[in-house]
Scaffold this active site. Sequence first.
Site, PDB file in Angstrom:
ATOM      1  N   GLU A   1       0.828   0.100   0.573  1.00 32.38           N
ATOM      2  CA  GLU A   1       1.503   0.667   1.745  1.00 32.38           C
ATOM      3  C   GLU A   1       1.075  -0.033   3.040  1.00 32.38           C
ATOM      4  OE1 GLU A   1       1.402   4.962   1.909  1.00 32.38           O
ATOM      5  OE2 GLU A   1       2.514   5.156   0.039  1.00 32.38           O
TER       6      GLU A   1
ATOM      7  N   GLU B   1       4.274   4.867  -6.943  1.00 33.11           N
ATOM      8  CA  GLU B   1       3.991   6.218  -6.470  1.00 33.11           C
ATOM      9  C   GLU B   1       5.307   6.981  -6.439  1.00 33.11           C
ATOM     10  OE1 GLU B   1       1.554   6.844  -2.975  1.00 33.11           O
ATOM     11  OE2 GLU B   1       0.334   5.069  -3.397  1.00 33.11           O
TER      12      GLU B   1
END
Length: 512
Positions: free
Chosen positions: A192, A316
């Site tokens: 991320e 995720e």
Amino acid sequence: MKKYLFMLLLGAPVMGLAQSNGSITISNDSKATISRHIYGQFAEHLGRGIYDGFWVDKTLPVKKQDRIRLDLVEALKKIKIPNLRWPGGCFADEYHWRDGIGPAAKRPRMVNSNWGGVTEDNSFGTHEFLELAKLLNTEPYIAGNLGSGTVDEMSKWIEYLNSNSTSTVVQQRKANGHADPYKVSFWGVGNENWGCGGNMTAEYYSNEFKRYAAFAKDYPNAKLKKIASGANSDDYHWTETLMKNIPNWMMWGVSMHYYTIPTGKWEKKGSATSFSESEYFNTMVNCLRMDEIVSKHAAIMDKYDPEKKVALVVDEWGVWTDPEPGTNPGFLYQQNSMRDALIAGTTLNIFNNHCDRVKMAELAQTINVLQALILTKKEKMILTPTYHIFDMYKVHQDAKYLNIKLNSPDYEVDGKKIPAVNASASQDASGKVHISLVNLDTKNAVNISTELKGIDWKAVKGTILTSANITDVNTFEQPNKLQIQNFNGAKKDGEKLSVSLPAKSVVVLELN
């Protein structure tokens, strides 16, 4: 109520229960394979996922190897988890691997600034994680620190893990008790990095990826599968930039993260256990967006990689609700209901149907965090409805994908509609065909007529997960309220398969 549920499990019609019709055509003309790595898991240093999850106090009265909790290991081995991602998540880009090796008493303490501000002692580090992966018989997937780390730090970690040279770092590994290389293959280059991993632009990250990847070396029998830190949800510019700027040969995969938020709002996500049918419907609308998001990212990747050599890695995913009342909000502990099972089944069907591009995915997260497979309370543990879906769906791992065309009736709430049914199908090495079906409608059963082209079969059997209410959960007091049951609501009807799919249910059929 017991009689009603029993009839549901059998697939028998119930008086007063509305039914609708749908159809499926399945053909045996695909060359794609549903990679087992789609069924991967994620364990971050977050809340009670590692500490008091996998890694417990020495005094806890459960079977352990060192401090690894073995009843969890056995439960996860049963569903054949193919990989486990670690140490994060946002934690990955503040984790420095050297803090987690060597004698435990000498390891420095750190504050987990992302998740609850708790202090951890680094007693669970590289060797402990890889021992856990060995016990699970699963492949480790390590997310390296690009955000706050250095190229040299990541390079040395890979050397520590995979080299068998006489270098100082390799000798250190041997001194720490592991003479042979670990041969770790899956390697995330950051996490991320558009957010907690450094607030980077796609252009900046793609250059950083190339710099870090250049020094992420392959060693004998340990070729790295480098995974670029990909997009947040529908940030298609991020994927376009990475595919344009990074040569295909340099990366094995590009990641993407998408969470199902019941309300669609991060500041108030909604309860895990108390919700109306309208709130449930909105949750399923958000869940089904995964298909659109995956399709659009895949289309961008196809422009730059028409041979589909680069995997889309959804590392995720899952439902994210408000934490359970009375728990540390930074620990992201939430209950797991029949709604979660329907989300899991639906999402895995989506991944199966995109298996030409989606080659890997990881549920967030394995133990005690978000849409967990297992919840623990001291020596007690419960298997969640989501766990049971992974148990039912394990038949798809590494099986041949079967093309599927579905005509579903609508599920309607407050004047809004979504398809009631979703499905996927595969054929395993022995020739058995497996069809996974999800009925999202909370009230109506659906009769499905299925045509199978180029597939010979004589008999059908099945399993089902359902419950009286979509809010039903397994608790430490009632750990088996939701569990897998035999399903007899499918039969051969001439050359077709006829299925009576109960409301709010997940069914997996096996055709022999």
